[in-house]
Design an enzyme around this catalytic site. Structure first.
Site, PDB file in Angstrom:
ATOM      1  N   GLU A 322       0.804  -1.231   0.000  1.00  0.00           N
ATOM      2  CA  GLU A 322       0.000   0.000   0.000  1.00  0.00           C
ATOM      3  C   GLU A 322       0.840   1.286   0.000  1.00  0.00           C
ATOM      4  OE1 GLU A 322      -3.907  -1.577   2.423  1.00  0.00           O
ATOM      5  OE2 GLU A 322      -2.178  -1.022   3.606  1.00  0.00           O
TER       6      GLU A 322
HETATM    7  C1  TNX Z   1      -4.422  -3.974   4.714  1.00  0.00           C
HETATM    8  S1  TNX Z   1      -2.740  -6.393   4.494  1.00  0.00           S
HETATM    9  C2  TNX Z   1      -3.142  -3.758   5.179  1.00  0.00           C
HETATM   10  C3  TNX Z   1      -2.949  -3.344   6.575  1.00  0.00           C
HETATM   11  C4  TNX Z   1      -4.242  -3.160   7.299  1.00  0.00           C
HETATM   12  C5  TNX Z   1      -5.197  -4.270   6.917  1.00  0.00           C
HETATM   13  C6  TNX Z   1      -6.481  -4.222   7.668  1.00  0.00           C
HETATM   14  C7  TNX Z   1      -1.719  -5.327   4.203  1.00  0.00           C
HETATM   15  C8  TNX Z   1      -0.472  -5.791   3.635  1.00  0.00           C
HETATM   16  N1  TNX Z   1      -2.017  -4.058   4.472  1.00  0.00           N
HETATM   17  O1  TNX Z   1      -2.184  -2.164   6.631  1.00  0.00           O
HETATM   18  O2  TNX Z   1      -3.998  -3.197   8.662  1.00  0.00           O
HETATM   19  O3  TNX Z   1      -5.463  -4.167   5.542  1.00  0.00           O
HETATM   20  O4  TNX Z   1      -7.269  -5.331   7.391  1.00  0.00           O
END
Ligand code: TNX
Length: 507
Positions: A322
């Site tokens: 992300e």
């Molecule tokens: C996505 S899973 C994220 C996290 C969040 C999560 C909440 C991932 C690699 N990144 O930063 O905590 O969703 O479900």
């Protein structure tokens, strides 16, 4: 005539009633082969545990078993290095390889043969589940007969990496909470604990060369609570505690995104040279390290070096998810360089599936959580994949629309959904040989206490243990459900605050 027939029937009835049966034990994860026999082994105050003098870690497993038995029975069962001539005993020895084990139980002996000390430790976890449920309680239980049903179990895990992740960045959890999590994982033969040590809301590991990371970056958490961090000594204590349970710690420093806590601690890590405010909300994707500054890589080198000094396991997790405010042309060389830093300390990198946009180094593993195309790109580059599909294995997802905690962006995940999936069937073109293993992450934006953790994790984690350990042909929801129903008595003995799913109610 009639009377002796009646007596015979009565005797048979009582002796059957007295000896537990292997087929009625609720073993999870289900072993590869279980064959039951007549009779039972009974642990009493003179039972011995036998292990060879030079058995190394196998000896520690014997000591662990003795401690475990003595804790709840009140006996003082001893570990001996000479085969006992009288009385019953449990023996541990080396045979075969890997994590495989054989557990052979008759009236006089329990023989554990395992490919490694880890395998013997998993055999001990199986043995636990064959004992009366009181074995999971502290204190002496007068009047319990500590019987183990006779029979033979042969077992071997499907995947080498069976893991769970704890996000200690969004909310901080102290060493005791992590230890309890490790104890509960070990029961189900998990062998990796991934600690998400840094994110926008907090930096949770002391780095001596960059002290403000914890001083400033560790000072808060989601909701504005006081946060916290592990000193290096505390982290080493977690590593040691996990190691005694054959669990490898996988530390993660998420980057270049998810870095607000670091950016708030040191102005030079920001492209603007100015620190942002500490962040206590739950948005994602707004922060990035400055990828074209040299100091950024000096920082990462220092952090990785200090982490490596305290981490005996082979992996350093570099995050990589992300990074919405990092341009792709900056992201790619960044991920490549960070892998090289990790490799320069003889460690292997793991990153969330987005890292497959970069050139992956030969030892790098991609953790599939969201995008099948990313997982595929990783495999096409020759990398292995760690399987953590958000819609099946994310322990922060709500059970249903009434769940008080958790999120639901990926799915609602009831117990059947968390159990009924197969790692090799998720992504077209990804086969067993491409898969390192399975990991179930717990993100903690909405999770504040150990009770909250237990509510979201149990019993889903138990089902995922079976997905990771037991071969797919042996798994079925109905069979698992009936074992899990019985097994909940053990969770109660351990005072685990598990979710009482309507699916577990007897109809
Ligand atoms: C996505 S899973 C994220 C996290 C969040 C999560 C909440 C991932 C690699 N990144 O930063 O905590 O969703 O479900």
């Amino acid at each position: 005539g009639g009377i002796s027939v009646v007596l015979l029937v009565v005797t048979l009835f009582f002796s059957c009633g007295q000896d537990p049966k292997m087929s009625s034990a609720a073993l999870i994860p289900l072993p590869d082969k279980v064959s039951e026999a007549e009779g039972a082994f009974e642990i009493d105050k003179s039972t011995k545990i036998h292990v060879q003098k030079d058995a190394g870690d196998m000896h520690s497993v014997a000591d662990f078993l003795a401690g475990f038995i003595n804790n709840s029975t009140g006996f003082n069962v001893q570990v001996v290095e000479k085969l006992p001539e009288t009385g019953n005993y449990i023996s541990l020895s080396q045979a075969g390889g890997g994590e495989a084990y054989k557990l052979d139980i008759n009236r006089d002996r329990i023989e554990i043969e395992a490919g490694s000390a880890a395998g013997a430790f998993w055999a001990v976890q199986t043995l636990r589940q064959l004992l009366p449920v009181e074995i999971e309680k502290q204190g002496t239980y007068e009047g319990v007969s500590w019987k183990v049903p006779a029979g033979t179990i042969k077992d071997d895990p499907e995947y080498a990496y069976r893991g769970s992740m704890l996000d200690v960045a969004r909310h901080f959890f102290d060493v005791n909470d992590v230890k309890r999590y490790i104890d509960l994982m070990a029961m189900y033969k998990f062998n990796h604990l991934h600690l998400h040590l840094a994110d926008d809301q907090g930096w949770r590991i002391e780095i001596k060369s960059w002290p403000k990371l914890t001083e400033i970056g560790g000072s808060t958490e989601v909701g504005g609570g006081e946060g916290g961090f592990y000193s290096q000594e505390e982290y080493r204590e977690i590593v040691r505690y996990a190691q005694e349970r054959f669990i490898t710690i996988v530390p993660e420093i998420d980057m270049p995104g998810h870095t607000n806590a670091a950016l708030a601690s040191y102005p030079e890590l920001n492209c603007t040279d100015e620190v942002p405010e500490l962040y206590t909300g739950i948005e994602v994707g707004f922060s990035t390290l400055c990828t074209d500054k040299e100091v950024t890589y000096q920082f990462i080198d220092d952090v990785v070096r200090e982490l490596v000094e305290m981490t005996p396991g082979p992996y350093i997790h570099i995050g990589g998810d992300e990074s919405h405010v990092t341009a792709l042309e900056d992201y790619i060389p960044f991920i490549e360089q960070v892998q090289d830093i990790v490799n320069s300390y003889d460690k292997q990198a793991i990153g969330w599936d987005e890292i497959a946009h970069a050139a992956l180094r030969p030892s790098t593993t991609a953790q599939y959580w969201a995008k099948a195309e990313n997982a595929k790109m990783a495999v096409e580059q020759g990398s292995k994949v760690l399987i953590s599909p958000a819609s099946k294995a994310y322990l922060d997802m709500q059970y249903d629309s009434t769940t008080r905690l958790g999120l639901h962006w990926a799915a609602y995940i009831e117990l059947d959904s968390a159990y009924m999936w197969e790692p090799t069937e998720l992504v077209e073109g990804i086969d067993k040989a491409d898969i390192l293993g399975v990991e179930a992450p717990l993100w903690t934006e909405t999770i504040e206490t150990m009770d909250d953790i237990e509510y979201m994790v149990f019993p889903r984690l138990i089902g995922i243990a079976e997905v990771a350990w037991t071969s797919p042909e042996k798994r079925d929801w109905e069979g698992y459900k009936s074992r899990l129903r019985k097994h909940t008595a053990r969770l109660e003995a351990l005072e685990v605050n598990y979710y009482q799913s309507p699916l577990l109610e007897e109809k």
